[in-house]
Write an enzyme that holds these catalytic residues in place. Structure first.
Site, PDB file in Angstrom:
ATOM      1  N   LYS A 130     -11.692  -0.603   4.172  1.00  0.00           N
ATOM      2  CA  LYS A 130     -11.307   0.391   5.187  1.00  0.00           C
ATOM      3  C   LYS A 130     -12.497   0.837   6.031  1.00  0.00           C
ATOM      4  CE  LYS A 130      -6.927   1.968   3.547  1.00  0.00           C
ATOM      5  NZ  LYS A 130      -5.957   3.024   3.355  1.00  0.00           N
ATOM      6  N   LYS A 213      -2.536  -8.157   2.482  1.00  0.00           N
ATOM      7  CA  LYS A 213      -1.362  -7.407   2.032  1.00  0.00           C
ATOM      8  C   LYS A 213      -0.677  -6.731   3.220  1.00  0.00           C
ATOM      9  CE  LYS A 213      -2.756  -2.736   1.107  1.00  0.00           C
ATOM     10  NZ  LYS A 213      -2.048  -1.561   0.771  1.00  0.00           N
ATOM     11  N   LYS A 216       0.665  -0.290   6.182  1.00  0.00           N
ATOM     12  CA  LYS A 216       1.131   0.616   7.244  1.00  0.00           C
ATOM     13  C   LYS A 216       0.170   0.615   8.417  1.00  0.00           C
ATOM     14  CE  LYS A 216       2.165   4.278   3.975  1.00  0.00           C
ATOM     15  NZ  LYS A 216       0.816   4.535   3.440  1.00  0.00           N
TER      16      LYS A 216
HETATM   17  N1  AQP Z   1       1.766  -4.649   0.394  1.00  0.00           N
HETATM   18  C1  AQP Z   1       2.060  -3.937  -0.693  1.00  0.00           C
HETATM   19  N2  AQP Z   1       2.736  -4.492  -1.718  1.00  0.00           N
HETATM   20  C2  AQP Z   1       3.053  -3.760  -2.839  1.00  0.00           C
HETATM   21  N3  AQP Z   1       2.715  -2.460  -2.967  1.00  0.00           N
HETATM   22  C3  AQP Z   1       2.052  -1.871  -1.953  1.00  0.00           C
HETATM   23  N4  AQP Z   1       1.592  -0.618  -1.764  1.00  0.00           N
HETATM   24  C4  AQP Z   1       0.987  -0.525  -0.569  1.00  0.00           C
HETATM   25  N5  AQP Z   1       1.048  -1.710   0.068  1.00  0.00           N
HETATM   26  C5  AQP Z   1       1.699  -2.562  -0.773  1.00  0.00           C
HETATM   27  C6  AQP Z   1       1.744   0.445  -2.752  1.00  0.00           C
HETATM   28  O1  AQP Z   1       2.314   1.563  -2.077  1.00  0.00           O
HETATM   29  C7  AQP Z   1       1.809   2.747  -2.683  1.00  0.00           C
HETATM   30  C8  AQP Z   1       1.339   3.690  -1.633  1.00  0.00           C
HETATM   31  O2  AQP Z   1       0.259   3.203  -0.907  1.00  0.00           O
HETATM   32  P1  AQP Z   1      -0.619   4.209  -0.039  1.00  0.00           P
HETATM   33  O3  AQP Z   1       0.141   4.751   1.100  1.00  0.00           O
HETATM   34  O4  AQP Z   1      -1.209   5.240  -0.897  1.00  0.00           O
HETATM   35  O5  AQP Z   1      -1.812   3.385   0.489  1.00  0.00           O
HETATM   36  P2  AQP Z   1      -2.069   1.883   0.576  1.00  0.00           P
HETATM   37  O6  AQP Z   1      -2.007   1.253  -0.771  1.00  0.00           O
HETATM   38  O7  AQP Z   1      -3.370   1.729   1.299  1.00  0.00           O
HETATM   39  O8  AQP Z   1      -0.815   1.402   1.455  1.00  0.00           O
HETATM   40  P3  AQP Z   1      -0.797   0.968   2.945  1.00  0.00           P
HETATM   41  O9  AQP Z   1       0.617   0.749   3.320  1.00  0.00           O
HETATM   42  O10 AQP Z   1      -1.721  -0.178   3.157  1.00  0.00           O
HETATM   43  O11 AQP Z   1      -1.289   2.272   3.711  1.00  0.00           O
HETATM   44  P4  AQP Z   1      -2.500   2.461   4.697  1.00  0.00           P
HETATM   45  O12 AQP Z   1      -2.379   1.378   5.709  1.00  0.00           O
HETATM   46  O13 AQP Z   1      -2.304   3.837   5.279  1.00  0.00           O
HETATM   47  O14 AQP Z   1      -3.751   2.372   3.906  1.00  0.00           O
HETATM   48  C9  AQP Z   1       0.721   2.331  -3.674  1.00  0.00           C
HETATM   49  O15 AQP Z   1       1.288   2.316  -4.976  1.00  0.00           O
HETATM   50  C10 AQP Z   1       0.398   0.940  -3.241  1.00  0.00           C
HETATM   51  O16 AQP Z   1      -0.080   0.148  -4.312  1.00  0.00           O
END
Ligand code: AQP
Length: 350
Positions: A130, A213, A216
């Site tokens: 990040k 992966k 968001k």
């Molecule tokens: N691609 C994924 N596949 C399976 N699980 C996923 N999670 C996130 N992406 C995937 C799971 O969703 C939960 C919440 O995630 P988060 O919002 O705390 O942050 P993150 O893991 O960083 O998810 P994002 O979507 O990538 O958000 P941003 O872009 O804001 O950083 C966690 O349980 C995560 O494992």
């Protein structure tokens, strides 16, 4: 305090003295995407009926570790709450709340800032991803993020944490913090929380790049399915999803080295509560031009009711806020005595 790095191998009954309790959270950033839904929210719902107390949080203080437009953060917080409710989380069965309303999270995080070691945090791959090349310009909050995450979990003495694969390293750090705190102060106060990473969708990949992966915050909206996407958008995104030119393999083993194909099969399996084997038994040897429309149909059938319900709930933000406030009150009744006891152990006069 000592600087020793602790081992992850705790005896399997290490948490036997603790009441089983589930905690997990999601950041209110952008829109909930399919990976969050399949890897996290859907499994939160499954655990809700398991007879164990469940707490599900909207981790707004984690979200601001990278820049958030204030109006977007407010909208995303309510939208994520609507996503939880529409997916089947029930405020009568689970404690649903947003993190900032329970100040014990940040208070305990400060104690953990003083327990965790710089070297541990320096190894966190999510910070490296990040922060990118400009690490000097990353917020201190982004660096300390895993300590706040450990506090989120341990301020409830949670023993089980359902997460996607990407959160495994942060969970290991939370375990290290619990073990080090207990060792430093000669207590058995914090449980050593177990990550629950299960199912076919623990790592849903980007629709544009099978090595990344789904996320968001990916700049390409075509890389993900948002829970707010309409049926046409879902169909278009799957139609344009990157694949290789070969038909689907005849066996699951045949998907090795084909990350995009494997990802679409896993998504189909997770949406249908099935397995990769069953999907291959049905579609093995068929072309993507046959498989993708079936996948889009299944996704629309499963996700459309959720997005309609989210839109309905979003029309009444006051009710969403009421649910979150009531959840926070319940959460504080668990968190406050655990923080108080932590301060007592550390020797802080309160
Ligand atoms: N691609 C994924 N596949 C399976 N699980 C996923 N999670 C996130 N992406 C995937 C799971 O969703 C939960 C919440 O995630 P988060 O919002 O705390 O942050 P993150 O893991 O960083 O998810 P994002 O979507 O990538 O958000 P941003 O872009 O804001 O950083 C966690 O349980 C995560 O494992």
């Amino acid at each position: 305090m000592t600087d020793a790095v602790q081992t992850h191998s705790t005896p399997s009954d290490a948490n036997a003295a603790f009441k089983p309790r589930v905690f997990s959270g999601i950041q209110p950033t952008n829109h909930l995407q399919l990976g969050n839904y399949l890897g996290a929210v859907k499994r939160f719902v499954d655990m809700q009926g398991s007879g164990i107390e469940t707490l599900y949080c909207i981790v707004d203080l984690h979200a601001i570790t990278v820049w958030q437009d204030p109006a977007d953060l407010t909208r995303a917080t309510r939208e994520l709450a609507a996503g939880y409710l529409a997916s089947g989380l029930d405020p009568a069965k689970s404690i649903l709340f947003n993190q900032a309303r329970v100040p014990e999270h940040t208070q305990l995080a400060w104690v953990f800032n003083c327990v965790a070691r710089m070297g541990w945090l320096n190894r966190m791959t999510q910070f490296k991803d990040k922060a990118g090349k400009n690490r000097e310009n990353a917020s201190v909050g982004l660096f300390a993020y895993p300590n706040l995450m450990a506090a989120d979990i341990l301020t409830y003495h949670a023993t089980k944490v359902p997460v996607g694969e990407d959160q495994k390293q942060h969970l290991e750090l939370a375990r290290d913090i619990a073990i080090k705190f207990n060792n430093d102060f000669g207590v058995d106060f914090f449980p050593v929380p177990d990550p629950i990473i299960e199912g076919v969708a623990t790592r849903v990949m980007s629709l544009r790049d099978g090595s990344k992966k789904m996320s968001k915050s990916d700049p390409s909206d075509m890389s993900r399915i948002n829970l707010t996407d309409d049926a046409d958008t879902i169909a278009k995104k799957f139609r344009k999803a990157k694949t290789d030119p070969e038909p689907l393999a005849e066996t699951v083993e045949g998907l090795a080295g084909r990350p995009e194909a494997r990802n679409l099969v896993n998504i189909y399996a997770a949406l249908g509560d099935s397995t990769a084997e069953a999907v291959i038994a049905e579609f093995g040897g068929r072309s993507f031009s046959e498989f993708k429309p079936k996948l889009a149909d299944l996704a629309v059938a499963k996700l459309s009711p959720l997005s309609s319900e989210m839109s309905r709930l979003m029309q009444d933000p006051t009710e969403i806020d009421r649910v979150l406030e009531a959840g926070a009150e319940r959460a504080r009744t668990i968190a406050a005595p655990i923080l108080k006891r932590t301060y007592d152990i550390v020797g802080i006069v309160t």
